[in-house]
Design a protein around this motif. Structure first.
Motif, PDB file in Angstrom:
ATOM      1  N   UNK A  71      49.541 -26.675   6.099  1.00  0.00           N
ATOM      2  CA  UNK A  71      48.499 -26.215   5.240  1.00  0.00           C
ATOM      3  C   UNK A  71      47.172 -26.757   5.587  1.00  0.00           C
ATOM      4  N   UNK A  72      47.086 -27.959   6.254  1.00  0.00           N
ATOM      5  CA  UNK A  72      45.786 -28.343   6.901  1.00  0.00           C
ATOM      6  C   UNK A  72      45.513 -27.630   8.011  1.00  0.00           C
ATOM      7  N   UNK A  73      46.236 -26.978   8.973  1.00  0.00           N
ATOM      8  CA  UNK A  73      45.933 -26.183   9.852  1.00  0.00           C
ATOM      9  C   UNK A  73      45.433 -24.552   9.226  1.00  0.00           C
ATOM     10  N   UNK A  74      45.980 -24.287   8.450  1.00  0.00           N
ATOM     11  CA  UNK A  74      45.746 -22.943   7.825  1.00  0.00           C
ATOM     12  C   UNK A  74      44.098 -23.281   6.971  1.00  0.00           C
ATOM     13  N   UNK A  75      44.258 -24.348   6.329  1.00  0.00           N
ATOM     14  CA  UNK A  75      43.040 -24.683   5.822  1.00  0.00           C
ATOM     15  C   UNK A  75      41.701 -24.801   6.752  1.00  0.00           C
ATOM     16  N   UNK A  91      48.692 -17.155  -0.003  1.00  0.00           N
ATOM     17  CA  UNK A  91      50.194 -16.790  -0.063  1.00  0.00           C
ATOM     18  C   UNK A  91      50.797 -17.612   0.964  1.00  0.00           C
ATOM     19  N   UNK A  92      50.015 -17.687   2.162  1.00  0.00           N
ATOM     20  CA  UNK A  92      50.686 -18.514   3.199  1.00  0.00           C
ATOM     21  C   UNK A  92      50.836 -19.811   2.995  1.00  0.00           C
ATOM     22  N   UNK A 124      48.630 -19.557  13.845  1.00  0.00           N
ATOM     23  CA  UNK A 124      47.593 -20.711  13.635  1.00  0.00           C
ATOM     24  C   UNK A 124      46.460 -20.596  15.047  1.00  0.00           C
ATOM     25  N   UNK A 125      47.089 -20.599  16.132  1.00  0.00           N
ATOM     26  CA  UNK A 125      46.190 -20.795  17.466  1.00  0.00           C
ATOM     27  C   UNK A 125      45.337 -19.464  17.253  1.00  0.00           C
TER      28      UNK A 125
END
Length: 170
Positions: free
Chosen positions: A8-12, A114-115, A149-150
């Motif tokens: 969640x932190x990465x996508x945030x 959604x992710x 993510x990358x």
């Protein structure tokens, strides 16, 4: 820190950069090209949202937000519904035109929600599930999520860089 919190932190972080890259820009600035044939902010943000939507929907076994929530029709792009931008030529990049940053962030935010809702339910054992046997070695869920993510963070950073170029020229 739990796995779901890390994801969640990465996508945030992607979401933060996306919003910073487009905030306050005009439609003209969003489609400004820093050089002939270069990617625009509109294309970069559209593409990273499409990649995340496509890949995560596939992992979840659901229809993409692009088609299920009407974003395909709202964007009115001249591409097939399944197009996510891979292999686009400069004229395809130029075809991604938006009236405002709100269209880009609206779509991205729905994909993001959604992710993050989905990854909140993952545990470490889920990361080892094979999701694509077309590669050698086969791709696991964990590898696919890191790939998304990358890729998305790189494109968000590119959009932020183009923003700097666009604003420098104004």
């Amino acid at each position: 820190m739990k796995l779901a919190e890390v994801l969640a932190d990465g996508f945030g972080r992607i979401r933060e950069v996306v919003h910073e890259a487009v905030e306050g820009l005009s439609a003209e600035q969003l489609v400004a090209s820093p050089a002939p044939g270069a990617n625009t902010i509109a294309w970069l943000v559209w593409h990273l949202a499409r990649v995340q939507d496509d890949h995560v929907a596939d992992l979840m076994g659901t229809e993409q937000i692009w088609t299920s929530r009407g974003w395909l029709d709202r964007f009115e792009l001249p591409f097939p519904a399944a197009d996510i931008g891979y292999g686009h030529r400069p004229e395809d990049v130029d075809a991604v035109r938006v009236d405002s940053a709100d269209l880009l962030t609206g779509y991205y935010d729905e994909v993001h929600e959604a992710t993050t809702a989905w990854v909140a339910g993952l545990d470490e054992a889920a990361l080892d599930r094979i999701v694509d046997e077309a590669w050698n070695p086969p791709v696991t869920l964990g590898v696919r999520l890191v790939s998304v993510l990358s890729d998305d963070l790189q494109h968000a950073g590119q959009a932020a860089y183009v923003r700097g170029l666009v604003l420098r020229d104004t």
